[in-house]
Design a protein around this motif. Structure first.
Motif, PDB file in Angstrom:
ATOM      1  N   LYS A 305       0.828  -1.212   0.000  1.00 41.12           N
ATOM      2  CA  LYS A 305       0.000   0.000   0.000  1.00 41.12           C
ATOM      3  C   LYS A 305       0.858   1.256   0.000  1.00 41.12           C
ATOM      4  O   LYS A 305       0.493   2.282  -0.584  1.00 41.12           O
ATOM      5  N   THR A 306       2.017   1.190   0.652  1.00 39.63           N
ATOM      6  CA  THR A 306       2.906   2.353   0.752  1.00 39.63           C
ATOM      7  C   THR A 306       4.129   2.220  -0.150  1.00 39.63           C
ATOM      8  O   THR A 306       5.137   2.875   0.065  1.00 39.63           O
ATOM      9  N   GLY A 307       4.031   1.375  -1.169  1.00 42.90           N
ATOM     10  CA  GLY A 307       5.158   1.191  -2.076  1.00 42.90           C
ATOM     11  C   GLY A 307       5.981  -0.028  -1.695  1.00 42.90           C
ATOM     12  O   GLY A 307       5.516  -0.922  -0.986  1.00 42.90           O
ATOM     13  N   ARG A 308       7.206  -0.066  -2.172  1.00 46.55           N
ATOM     14  CA  ARG A 308       8.067  -1.207  -1.852  1.00 46.55           C
ATOM     15  C   ARG A 308       8.307  -1.259  -0.351  1.00 46.55           C
ATOM     16  O   ARG A 308       8.484  -0.237   0.313  1.00 46.55           O
ATOM     17  N   LYS A 309       8.329  -2.475   0.189  1.00 47.49           N
ATOM     18  CA  LYS A 309       8.380  -2.634   1.642  1.00 47.49           C
ATOM     19  C   LYS A 309       9.109  -3.916   2.012  1.00 47.49           C
ATOM     20  O   LYS A 309       8.912  -4.961   1.398  1.00 47.49           O
ATOM     21  N   VAL A 310       9.966  -3.817   3.019  1.00 46.29           N
ATOM     22  CA  VAL A 310      10.648  -4.983   3.564  1.00 46.29           C
ATOM     23  C   VAL A 310      10.002  -5.321   4.905  1.00 46.29           C
ATOM     24  O   VAL A 310       9.861  -4.456   5.770  1.00 46.29           O
ATOM     25  N   VAL A 311       9.590  -6.564   5.068  1.00 41.37           N
ATOM     26  CA  VAL A 311       8.956  -7.023   6.303  1.00 41.37           C
ATOM     27  C   VAL A 311       9.929  -7.956   7.016  1.00 41.37           C
ATOM     28  O   VAL A 311      10.335  -8.982   6.455  1.00 41.37           O
ATOM     29  N   TYR A 312      10.313  -7.602   8.226  1.00 42.83           N
ATOM     30  CA  TYR A 312      11.231  -8.437   8.996  1.00 42.83           C
ATOM     31  C   TYR A 312      10.453  -9.574   9.653  1.00 42.83           C
ATOM     32  O   TYR A 312       9.354  -9.373  10.178  1.00 42.83           O
ATOM     33  N   LEU A 313      11.041 -10.763   9.625  1.00 40.50           N
ATOM     34  CA  LEU A 313      10.351 -11.954  10.108  1.00 40.50           C
ATOM     35  C   LEU A 313      10.941 -12.447  11.418  1.00 40.50           C
ATOM     36  O   LEU A 313      12.161 -12.575  11.558  1.00 40.50           O
ATOM     37  N   SER A 314      10.062 -12.737  12.364  1.00 35.65           N
ATOM     38  CA  SER A 314      10.484 -13.367  13.612  1.00 35.65           C
ATOM     39  C   SER A 314      10.724 -14.857  13.353  1.00 35.65           C
ATOM     40  O   SER A 314      10.339 -15.395  12.308  1.00 35.65           O
ATOM     41  N   ASP A 315      11.331 -15.512  14.309  1.00 36.02           N
ATOM     42  CA  ASP A 315      11.565 -16.957  14.165  1.00 36.02           C
ATOM     43  C   ASP A 315      10.234 -17.707  14.053  1.00 36.02           C
ATOM     44  O   ASP A 315      10.136 -18.692  13.312  1.00 36.02           O
ATOM     45  N   ALA A 316       9.227 -17.227  14.783  1.00 34.83           N
ATOM     46  CA  ALA A 316       7.917 -17.885  14.737  1.00 34.83           C
ATOM     47  C   ALA A 316       7.299 -17.749  13.348  1.00 34.83           C
ATOM     48  O   ALA A 316       6.723 -18.706  12.809  1.00 34.83           O
ATOM     49  N   ALA A 317       7.424 -16.570  12.736  1.00 34.26           N
ATOM     50  CA  ALA A 317       6.876 -16.364  11.390  1.00 34.26           C
ATOM     51  C   ALA A 317       7.606 -17.235  10.376  1.00 34.26           C
ATOM     52  O   ALA A 317       6.995 -17.808   9.469  1.00 34.26           O
ATOM     53  N   LEU A 318       8.923 -17.354  10.533  1.00 31.71           N
ATOM     54  CA  LEU A 318       9.703 -18.213   9.634  1.00 31.71           C
ATOM     55  C   LEU A 318       9.260 -19.667   9.764  1.00 31.71           C
ATOM     56  O   LEU A 318       9.166 -20.395   8.769  1.00 31.71           O
ATOM     57  N   GLU A 319       8.972 -20.088  10.987  1.00 39.14           N
ATOM     58  CA  GLU A 319       8.521 -21.463  11.211  1.00 39.14           C
ATOM     59  C   GLU A 319       7.184 -21.721  10.523  1.00 39.14           C
ATOM     60  O   GLU A 319       6.968 -22.786   9.927  1.00 39.14           O
ATOM     61  N   VAL A 320       6.277 -20.746  10.578  1.00 36.61           N
ATOM     62  CA  VAL A 320       4.983 -20.875   9.903  1.00 36.61           C
ATOM     63  C   VAL A 320       5.187 -21.004   8.397  1.00 36.61           C
ATOM     64  O   VAL A 320       4.577 -21.848   7.733  1.00 36.61           O
ATOM     65  N   LEU A 321       6.066 -20.180   7.838  1.00 34.72           N
ATOM     66  CA  LEU A 321       6.322 -20.212   6.392  1.00 34.72           C
ATOM     67  C   LEU A 321       6.942 -21.542   5.969  1.00 34.72           C
ATOM     68  O   LEU A 321       6.581 -22.110   4.933  1.00 34.72           O
ATOM     69  N   ARG A 322       7.863 -22.047   6.747  1.00 31.21           N
ATOM     70  CA  ARG A 322       8.514 -23.318   6.404  1.00 31.21           C
ATOM     71  C   ARG A 322       7.525 -24.479   6.428  1.00 31.21           C
ATOM     72  O   ARG A 322       7.673 -25.454   5.688  1.00 31.21           O
ATOM     73  N   ALA A 323       6.506 -24.368   7.288  1.00 30.35           N
ATOM     74  CA  ALA A 323       5.533 -25.457   7.420  1.00 30.35           C
ATOM     75  C   ALA A 323       4.493 -25.469   6.309  1.00 30.35           C
ATOM     76  O   ALA A 323       3.808 -26.478   6.109  1.00 30.35           O
ATOM     77  N   LEU A 324       4.369 -24.366   5.572  1.00 31.60           N
ATOM     78  CA  LEU A 324       3.350 -24.295   4.526  1.00 31.60           C
ATOM     79  C   LEU A 324       3.766 -25.092   3.289  1.00 31.60           C
ATOM     80  O   LEU A 324       4.898 -24.963   2.816  1.00 31.60           O
ATOM     81  N   PRO A 325       2.865 -25.897   2.754  1.00 28.88           N
ATOM     82  CA  PRO A 325       3.161 -26.624   1.517  1.00 28.88           C
ATOM     83  C   PRO A 325       3.365 -25.640   0.361  1.00 28.88           C
ATOM     84  O   PRO A 325       2.585 -24.701   0.190  1.00 28.88           O
ATOM     85  N   LYS A 326       4.416 -25.844  -0.419  1.00 27.85           N
ATOM     86  CA  LYS A 326       4.671 -24.966  -1.571  1.00 27.85           C
ATOM     87  C   LYS A 326       3.920 -25.495  -2.782  1.00 27.85           C
ATOM     88  O   LYS A 326       4.304 -26.494  -3.391  1.00 27.85           O
ATOM     89  N   VAL A 327       2.832 -24.814  -3.110  1.00 29.58           N
ATOM     90  CA  VAL A 327       2.011 -25.197  -4.257  1.00 29.58           C
ATOM     91  C   VAL A 327       1.782 -23.942  -5.100  1.00 29.58           C
ATOM     92  O   VAL A 327       1.060 -23.038  -4.680  1.00 29.58           O
ATOM     93  N   GLY A 328       2.394 -23.871  -6.247  1.00 28.23           N
ATOM     94  CA  GLY A 328       2.170 -22.726  -7.118  1.00 28.23           C
ATOM     95  C   GLY A 328       3.037 -21.534  -6.773  1.00 28.23           C
ATOM     96  O   GLY A 328       4.026 -21.622  -6.030  1.00 28.23           O
ATOM     97  N   THR A 329       2.635 -20.391  -7.276  1.00 32.33           N
ATOM     98  CA  THR A 329       3.410 -19.157  -7.177  1.00 32.33           C
ATOM     99  C   THR A 329       3.261 -18.486  -5.825  1.00 32.33           C
ATOM    100  O   THR A 329       4.225 -17.928  -5.288  1.00 32.33           O
ATOM    101  N   TYR A 330       2.064 -18.554  -5.252  1.00 35.71           N
ATOM    102  CA  TYR A 330       1.755 -17.785  -4.055  1.00 35.71           C
ATOM    103  C   TYR A 330       1.899 -18.620  -2.789  1.00 35.71           C
ATOM    104  O   TYR A 330       1.657 -19.833  -2.786  1.00 35.71           O
ATOM    105  N   VAL A 331       2.285 -17.938  -1.714  1.00 34.97           N
ATOM    106  CA  VAL A 331       2.477 -18.607  -0.430  1.00 34.97           C
ATOM    107  C   VAL A 331       1.145 -19.156   0.075  1.00 34.97           C
ATOM    108  O   VAL A 331       1.075 -20.291   0.563  1.00 34.97           O
ATOM    109  N   VAL A 332       0.095 -18.371  -0.028  1.00 31.96           N
ATOM    110  CA  VAL A 332      -1.251 -18.806   0.387  1.00 31.96           C
ATOM    111  C   VAL A 332      -1.978 -19.302  -0.853  1.00 31.96           C
ATOM    112  O   VAL A 332      -2.260 -18.541  -1.766  1.00 31.96           O
ATOM    113  N   LEU A 333      -2.261 -20.583  -0.868  1.00 33.07           N
ATOM    114  CA  LEU A 333      -2.875 -21.209  -2.037  1.00 33.07           C
ATOM    115  C   LEU A 333      -4.301 -20.720  -2.251  1.00 33.07           C
ATOM    116  O   LEU A 333      -5.110 -20.675  -1.331  1.00 33.07           O
TER     117      LEU A 333
END
Length: 430
Positions: A305-333
């Motif tokens: 919404k505010t242009g290019r943006k870097v989002v810093y990830l906590s260890d918990a957020a990284l764990e959630v991302l690693r657990a998600l099945p990679k199907v297609g282009t987008y993180v959320v299927l």
């Protein structure tokens, strides 16, 4: 000024600069191309009549060719040589356009720098409020008093009550917040009219708007715990079907499923990420795997919404991302592997109901992320950076949440004063 004819090659070679500038035709005086810092290029006819300079925008390069623009410009320039001000006549005619006609032109030509989601909201407010109440009024006849009356009518919900509108138009409920935001939009529409020379003053200027009232809702720790437990149940066991009131029969589970419905790990993962990152809903739903950097522990969002943006990830957020099945282009299927999911409305209704937080919106998870950071001592500038705010005033809404840490510090620092000031017990005095 160049003596060369303005050609397609000359227009294409014109590079954008820090400020807009003109590339003039050397063969037709008054015909040129304005090059904007954004790279947009518009054709212009400029002339002087009765001592007044006129500049008429002919059209945009890409929509018009150079030769088409040249022919159109020649009409204005030829009449100017006979003392006739065609552009001035058009502007006077445009001043008699209706508010509805102005809004239509604004949506065609005045929203180029707005995001699609913002334009969609603008369309809803125009169709739901501006057109029914002011659409037929001539723009030159709109007064400040009209705008004030309009704002109060919107606040009372007059536009949204018992209105039959054509298919495709949305109705927005009234309220002071809606009224204030709609008047701000209308002010932008009239500002566009001023830049086009249709008006000389904005009737929205000086109108005292309703104060913005925050609707933020922050989850307590108990509510956060209940939400986390519900997400686990939803993906592991399934939620009871009675929480799915109103669902179509084709979605009903079979009897052998014990009337429970499991929720996709992509849905529960998206909700966890909203709370753990403070991201906006679209930032998570439109997140692509190539934008996730596990080594640097961040998300590189090219167009938030505010242009290019870097989002810093906590260890918990990284764990959630690693657990998600990679199907297609987008993180959320979504429904299709290479297209983003449109929303989380249906699953969130069931999840929030099960967790006992039915009054919580998905956007409130972003507010909760910020409130937790404040309560743990993070500064407002730091929180603004985590949320991707461009303005410190946007982050200032969370300042009041720092009361508890201040109160704890006050109590801790007042121990020596407490002993001297508070009355002692009877046994202590004897």
């Amino acid at each position: 000024m160049s003596k060369d004819r303005l050609t397609k090659t000359a227009v294409e070679r014109a590079e954008p600069r820090e400020r807009d500038y003109m590339v003039w035709c050397g063969k037709m005086q008054g015909f040129g191309c304005r090059v904007w810092p954004s790279g947009k290029k518009t054709f212009v006819a400029q002339y002087r009549v009765a001592g007044r300079e006129r500049k008429k925008t002919i059209g945009t390069y890409g929509v018009l060719t150079v030769e088409q623009a040249r022919k159109e410009a020649e009409k204005y320039l030829a009449l100017a040589r006979t003392g006739q001000d065609l552009a001035g006549e058009e502007r006077r005619a445009r001043a008699e356009m209706s508010v509805g006609e102005l809004c239509s032109e604004y949506l065609r030509h005045g929203v180029a720098l707005k995001k699609g989601s913002t334009v969609k909201t603008d369309i809803g407010r125009i169709n739901g409020h501006i057109l029914p109440l002011l659409g037929r009024k001539k723009i030159s006849a709109v007064t400040r008093a009209d705008i004030e009356r309009f704002m109060h009518d919107v606040a009372k919900g007059k536009t949204a009550k018992d209105r039959k509108i054509e298919k495709g138009r949305s109705i927005i409920r009234g309220g002071e917040g809606t009224a204030t935001r709609t008047v701000r939009l209308l002010g932008g529409v009239f500002s566009y009219a001023i830049t086009q020379g249709y008006l000389t003053a904005n009737p929205c200027a000086g109108v005292k708007k309703f104060p913005d009232k925050s609707n933020e809702r922050y989850l307590t720790q108990d509510e956060i715990d209940r939400l986390g437990a519900t997400l686990t149940v939803a993906e592991m066991v399934g939620l009871p079907w009675h929480l799915n009131d109103g669902a179509r029969s084709k979605h009903r589970p079979k009897a052998e499923q014990n009337l429970r419905e499991k929720v996709s790990p992509h849905v529960t993962g998206a909700i966890r990420l909203l709370l753990l990152t403070g991201c906006r809903l679209r930032e998570i739903l439109h997140l692509k795997w190539r934008e996730v950097d596990f080594q640097r522990k961040d998300l590189d969002l090219p167009d938030s919404k505010t242009g290019r943006k870097v989002v810093y990830l906590s260890d918990a957020a990284l764990e959630v991302l690693r657990a998600l099945p990679k199907v297609g282009t987008y993180v959320v299927l979504g429904k299709q592997p290479d297209k983003p999911r449109s929303d989380l409305k249906r699953p969130w209704e069931r999840i929030s109901r099960h967790a006992g937080i039915e009054d919580v919106r998905l956007h409130d998870l972003r507010h909760t992320f910020a409130s937790v950071q404040v309560q743990r001592g993070a500064s407002l500038p730091m929180i603004g950076a985590l949320l991707g705010h461009k303005s410190t005033s946007t982050t200032a809404r969370y300042a009041h949440l720092a009361d508890d840490p201040l109160r704890r510090a006050l109590n801790a620092g007042s121990e020596s004063l407490t002993g001297a000031m508070l009355p002692k017990a009877k046994d202590d005095r004897e």
